[in-house]
Design a protein around this motif. Sequence first.
Motif, mmCIF file in Angstrom:
data_model
loop_
_atom_site.group_PDB
_atom_site.id
_atom_site.type_symbol
_atom_site.label_atom_id
_atom_site.label_comp_id
_atom_site.label_asym_id
_atom_site.label_seq_id
_atom_site.Cartn_x
_atom_site.Cartn_y
_atom_site.Cartn_z
ATOM 1 N N GLN A 225 0.915 -1.103 0.026
ATOM 2 C CA GLN A 225 -0.086 -0.185 0.062
ATOM 3 C C GLN A 225 0.883 1.282 0.059
ATOM 4 O O GLN A 225 0.442 2.106 -1.016
ATOM 5 C CB GLN A 225 -0.875 -0.013 1.329
ATOM 6 C CG GLN A 225 -1.812 1.096 1.232
ATOM 7 C CD GLN A 225 -2.702 1.288 0.015
ATOM 8 O OE1 GLN A 225 -3.237 0.185 -0.378
ATOM 9 N NE2 GLN A 225 -3.341 2.656 -0.347
ATOM 10 N N LYS A 226 1.987 1.303 0.826
ATOM 11 C CA LYS A 226 2.790 2.468 0.929
ATOM 12 C C LYS A 226 3.473 2.571 -0.518
ATOM 13 O O LYS A 226 3.671 3.868 -0.930
ATOM 14 C CB LYS A 226 3.687 2.134 2.156
ATOM 15 C CG LYS A 226 4.635 3.382 2.249
ATOM 16 C CD LYS A 226 4.255 4.449 2.995
ATOM 17 C CE LYS A 226 5.357 5.289 3.497
ATOM 18 N NZ LYS A 226 4.592 6.811 3.816
ATOM 19 N N ILE A 227 4.174 1.681 -0.895
ATOM 20 C CA ILE A 227 4.732 1.987 -2.314
ATOM 21 C C ILE A 227 3.854 2.288 -3.276
ATOM 22 O O ILE A 227 3.919 3.074 -4.324
ATOM 23 C CB ILE A 227 5.373 0.371 -2.651
ATOM 24 C CG1 ILE A 227 6.639 -0.170 -1.585
ATOM 25 C CG2 ILE A 227 5.924 0.704 -4.108
ATOM 26 C CD1 ILE A 227 7.020 -1.211 -2.124
ATOM 27 N N SER A 228 2.479 1.798 -3.351
ATOM 28 C CA SER A 228 1.500 2.185 -4.232
ATOM 29 C C SER A 228 0.982 3.568 -4.114
ATOM 30 O O SER A 228 0.961 4.195 -5.264
ATOM 31 C CB SER A 228 0.354 1.084 -4.003
ATOM 32 O OG SER A 228 -0.845 1.603 -4.701
ATOM 33 N N GLU A 229 1.079 4.173 -2.905
ATOM 34 C CA GLU A 229 0.656 5.550 -2.697
ATOM 35 C C GLU A 229 1.855 6.386 -3.196
ATOM 36 O O GLU A 229 1.689 7.421 -3.557
ATOM 37 C CB GLU A 229 0.484 5.678 -1.175
ATOM 38 C CG GLU A 229 -0.811 5.030 -0.518
ATOM 39 C CD GLU A 229 -0.996 5.221 0.802
ATOM 40 O OE1 GLU A 229 0.115 5.715 1.405
ATOM 41 O OE2 GLU A 229 -1.647 4.479 1.381
ATOM 42 N N ASP B 270 1.584 -5.064 -10.092
ATOM 43 C CA ASP B 270 2.674 -5.109 -10.589
ATOM 44 C C ASP B 270 3.529 -4.987 -9.031
ATOM 45 O O ASP B 270 4.752 -5.578 -9.007
ATOM 46 C CB ASP B 270 3.321 -4.230 -11.556
ATOM 47 C CG ASP B 270 2.491 -4.438 -12.782
ATOM 48 O OD1 ASP B 270 2.419 -5.547 -13.021
ATOM 49 O OD2 ASP B 270 2.335 -3.238 -13.531
ATOM 50 N N ILE B 271 3.270 -3.946 -8.283
ATOM 51 C CA ILE B 271 3.886 -3.830 -6.896
ATOM 52 C C ILE B 271 3.959 -5.136 -6.048
ATOM 53 O O ILE B 271 5.134 -5.580 -5.670
ATOM 54 C CB ILE B 271 3.204 -2.409 -6.138
ATOM 55 C CG1 ILE B 271 3.486 -1.277 -7.050
ATOM 56 C CG2 ILE B 271 3.884 -2.466 -4.696
ATOM 57 C CD1 ILE B 271 2.929 -0.060 -6.718
ATOM 58 N N GLU B 272 2.661 -5.622 -6.108
ATOM 59 C CA GLU B 272 2.507 -6.971 -5.314
ATOM 60 C C GLU B 272 3.648 -8.228 -5.942
ATOM 61 O O GLU B 272 4.347 -8.638 -5.056
ATOM 62 C CB GLU B 272 1.303 -7.547 -5.448
ATOM 63 C CG GLU B 272 0.130 -6.563 -4.590
ATOM 64 C CD GLU B 272 -1.216 -7.273 -4.645
ATOM 65 O OE1 GLU B 272 -1.540 -8.447 -5.257
ATOM 66 O OE2 GLU B 272 -2.128 -6.415 -4.389
ATOM 67 N N ARG B 273 3.493 -8.181 -7.300
ATOM 68 C CA ARG B 273 4.398 -9.144 -8.108
ATOM 69 C C ARG B 273 5.821 -8.762 -7.662
ATOM 70 O O ARG B 273 6.964 -9.571 -7.179
ATOM 71 C CB ARG B 273 4.413 -9.266 -9.386
ATOM 72 C CG ARG B 273 4.844 -10.217 -10.110
ATOM 73 C CD ARG B 273 4.660 -10.192 -11.727
ATOM 74 N NE ARG B 273 3.198 -10.340 -11.806
ATOM 75 C CZ ARG B 273 2.660 -9.627 -12.410
ATOM 76 N NH1 ARG B 273 2.929 -8.440 -13.338
ATOM 77 N NH2 ARG B 273 1.173 -9.834 -12.900
ATOM 78 N N ILE B 274 6.358 -7.336 -7.495
ATOM 79 C CA ILE B 274 7.966 -7.326 -7.140
ATOM 80 C C ILE B 274 8.045 -7.640 -5.864
ATOM 81 O O ILE B 274 9.261 -7.920 -5.552
ATOM 82 C CB ILE B 274 7.972 -5.665 -7.501
ATOM 83 C CG1 ILE B 274 8.054 -5.165 -8.895
ATOM 84 C CG2 ILE B 274 9.181 -5.166 -6.942
ATOM 85 C CD1 ILE B 274 7.843 -3.935 -9.539
ATOM 86 N N VAL B 275 7.257 -7.022 -4.726
ATOM 87 C CA VAL B 275 7.403 -7.242 -3.625
ATOM 88 C C VAL B 275 7.620 -8.819 -3.198
ATOM 89 O O VAL B 275 8.244 -9.213 -2.360
ATOM 90 C CB VAL B 275 6.309 -6.481 -2.550
ATOM 91 C CG1 VAL B 275 6.435 -7.219 -1.106
ATOM 92 C CG2 VAL B 275 6.370 -4.941 -2.725
ATOM 93 N N ASN B 276 6.415 -9.693 -3.771
ATOM 94 C CA ASN B 276 6.722 -10.855 -3.549
ATOM 95 C C ASN B 276 8.052 -11.729 -4.297
ATOM 96 O O ASN B 276 8.651 -12.473 -3.594
ATOM 97 C CB ASN B 276 5.455 -11.711 -4.124
ATOM 98 C CG ASN B 276 4.200 -11.248 -3.175
ATOM 99 O OD1 ASN B 276 4.256 -11.269 -2.248
ATOM 100 N ND2 ASN B 276 2.932 -11.330 -4.065
#
Length: 94
Positions: free
Chosen positions: A8-12, A21-27
């Motif tokens: 959420q923080k990265i998305s904001e 895409d952010i979820e995929r990167i973090v995972n």
Amino acid sequence: MIRSELIQKISEENPHLFRRDIERIVNTVFEEIIDAMARGDRVELRGFGAFSVKKRDARTGRNPRTGESVEVEEKHVPFFKTGKLLRDRLNGEA
């Protein structure tokens, strides 16, 4: 902070990126750290810290409820050592 809060923080802070895409990167980052540690490798993130695996030898333990001796098998445990930058920020020095 949990994984979803990090996403959420990265998305904001990066509205031009899609959440999936952010979820995929973090995972992927977490999976790579886990895979490296499973191979016995050390993972260092400069300024943040280093993840490694330590081996705990087999030993004779004690059941706290009964006081009976029990054999504890050898095992590998994750270990994290903080980096200087993180340590300094936690102590208000940076």
